[in-house]
Design an enzyme around this catalytic site. Sequence first.
Site, PDB file in Angstrom:
ATOM      1  N   GLY A  54      -6.084   3.627   3.119  1.00  0.00           N
ATOM      2  CA  GLY A  54      -6.355   4.716   4.045  1.00  0.00           C
ATOM      3  C   GLY A  54      -6.048   4.193   5.435  1.00  0.00           C
ATOM      4  N   GLU A  55      -6.854   4.552   6.397  1.00  0.00           N
ATOM      5  CA  GLU A  55      -6.700   4.009   7.751  1.00  0.00           C
ATOM      6  C   GLU A  55      -7.839   3.008   7.947  1.00  0.00           C
ATOM      7  OE1 GLU A  55      -4.596   3.712  10.183  1.00  0.00           O
ATOM      8  OE2 GLU A  55      -6.186   2.594  11.177  1.00  0.00           O
ATOM      9  N   SER A  56      -7.471   1.719   8.029  1.00  0.00           N
ATOM     10  CA  SER A  56      -8.497   0.678   7.960  1.00  0.00           C
ATOM     11  C   SER A  56      -9.488   0.760   9.116  1.00  0.00           C
ATOM     12  CB  SER A  56      -7.844  -0.705   7.900  1.00  0.00           C
ATOM     13  OG  SER A  56      -7.009  -0.919   9.008  1.00  0.00           O
ATOM     14  N   CYS A  86      -4.421  -2.248   0.161  1.00  0.00           N
ATOM     15  CA  CYS A  86      -3.880  -1.845   1.458  1.00  0.00           C
ATOM     16  C   CYS A  86      -4.966  -1.929   2.543  1.00  0.00           C
ATOM     17  CB  CYS A  86      -3.245  -0.471   1.344  1.00  0.00           C
ATOM     18  SG  CYS A  86      -1.990  -0.212   2.597  1.00  0.00           S
ATOM     19  N   ARG A 115      -1.434  -5.760  10.211  1.00  0.00           N
ATOM     20  CA  ARG A 115      -1.326  -4.366   9.775  1.00  0.00           C
ATOM     21  C   ARG A 115       0.104  -3.863   9.962  1.00  0.00           C
ATOM     22  NH1 ARG A 115      -4.912  -1.511  13.673  1.00  0.00           N
ATOM     23  NH2 ARG A 115      -4.825   0.251  12.262  1.00  0.00           N
ATOM     24  N   ILE A 141       2.831   1.774   1.529  1.00  0.00           N
ATOM     25  CA  ILE A 141       2.692   2.776   2.595  1.00  0.00           C
ATOM     26  C   ILE A 141       2.110   2.079   3.823  1.00  0.00           C
ATOM     27  CG2 ILE A 141       1.653   4.965   3.289  1.00  0.00           C
ATOM     28  CD1 ILE A 141       1.316   5.602   0.287  1.00  0.00           C
ATOM     29  N   ARG A 142       2.926   1.876   4.823  1.00  0.00           N
ATOM     30  CA  ARG A 142       2.472   1.182   6.042  1.00  0.00           C
ATOM     31  C   ARG A 142       1.625  -0.042   5.683  1.00  0.00           C
ATOM     32  NH1 ARG A 142       3.490   4.306  10.457  1.00  0.00           N
ATOM     33  NH2 ARG A 142       4.002   6.452  10.010  1.00  0.00           N
ATOM     34  N   HIS A 177      -0.110   0.081  -3.227  1.00  0.00           N
ATOM     35  CA  HIS A 177      -0.890   1.076  -3.977  1.00  0.00           C
ATOM     36  C   HIS A 177      -0.414   1.160  -5.421  1.00  0.00           C
ATOM     37  CE1 HIS A 177      -2.731   2.877  -0.346  1.00  0.00           C
ATOM     38  NE2 HIS A 177      -1.631   2.420   0.221  1.00  0.00           N
ATOM     39  N   GLU A 179      -2.348   2.666  -7.632  1.00  0.00           N
ATOM     40  CA  GLU A 179      -2.970   3.902  -8.126  1.00  0.00           C
ATOM     41  C   GLU A 179      -2.062   5.113  -7.931  1.00  0.00           C
ATOM     42  OE1 GLU A 179      -3.576   2.507  -5.322  1.00  0.00           O
ATOM     43  OE2 GLU A 179      -3.811   4.048  -3.783  1.00  0.00           O
TER      44      GLU A 179
HETATM   45  N1  GLN Z   1      -1.684   0.854   7.901  1.00  0.00           N
HETATM   46  C1  GLN Z   1      -2.964   1.190   7.412  1.00  0.00           C
HETATM   47  C2  GLN Z   1      -4.058   0.491   8.201  1.00  0.00           C
HETATM   48  O1  GLN Z   1      -3.823  -0.335   9.045  1.00  0.00           O
HETATM   49  C3  GLN Z   1      -3.121   0.867   5.952  1.00  0.00           C
HETATM   50  C4  GLN Z   1      -2.255   1.801   5.168  1.00  0.00           C
HETATM   51  C5  GLN Z   1      -2.740   2.082   3.788  1.00  0.00           C
HETATM   52  O2  GLN Z   1      -3.880   1.788   3.432  1.00  0.00           O
HETATM   53  N2  GLN Z   1      -1.893   2.709   3.014  1.00  0.00           N
HETATM   54  O3  GLN Z   1      -5.189   0.797   7.985  1.00  0.00           O
END
Ligand code: GLN
Length: 195
Positions: A54-56, A86, A115, A141-142, A177, A179
């Site tokens: 998610g967004e950490s 992630c 990150r 993903i990122r 990921h 999942e």
């Molecule tokens: N870039 C996100 C972060 O810094 C992590 C991305 C993800 O969990 N898919 O939180």
Amino acid sequence: MTRPRVGVVALQGGVREHIELLASLDAVPVPLKQPTDLLGPDGLRVDAVVLPGGESSTIDRLLKMFGLGEPLSEAIAAGLPTLGTCAGLIQLAARIEDPAPGQGCFGVLDVSVRRNAFGRQIDSAETRLETAWGPAQVAFIRAPEVVTYGSSVTPVATLHDRIVAVTQGSITGIAFHPELTGETLFHRRLLDSIA
Ligand code: GLN
């Protein structure tokens, strides 16, 4: 044998896919928001835990706000089998090289992470990884990367010469990921590691 109960931190991000994958592996997924979801009168309510992506920085903020961060990091440090994906890997780390303002981490996994390490190159991509545990079809993903790691940490996979999966005792952190692609390798290993 009774089905293992696996907590899934359910504050933000890709929670549902982990719950579905765990259920498909005959585990009982337990969404975790409040400290009481994790801890009952008789101790821990779960046999293992997954920290989704998610967004950490948002997840870190919500963990503090709900009061779940402290008991969860203590349980993980005490040996609760743990898989962080992630943003979950970032949350487990000892150090974030480029944190958002005020962003902290649990410090239970002896790595430093960076990150969004792959930039636009693989902003979002599905790939087949060769890991120390076998091939895995996963999505990036990122994604963060593991920049440095301590002697108790074993790298498990690399992508473009960068470390994207590690393990340390009962804790596994992966930058991608599984999942989202239905890859069961890492969740199966988590379930197998439950004593
Ligand atoms: N870039 C996100 C972060 O810094 C992590 C991305 C993800 O969990 N898919 O939180």
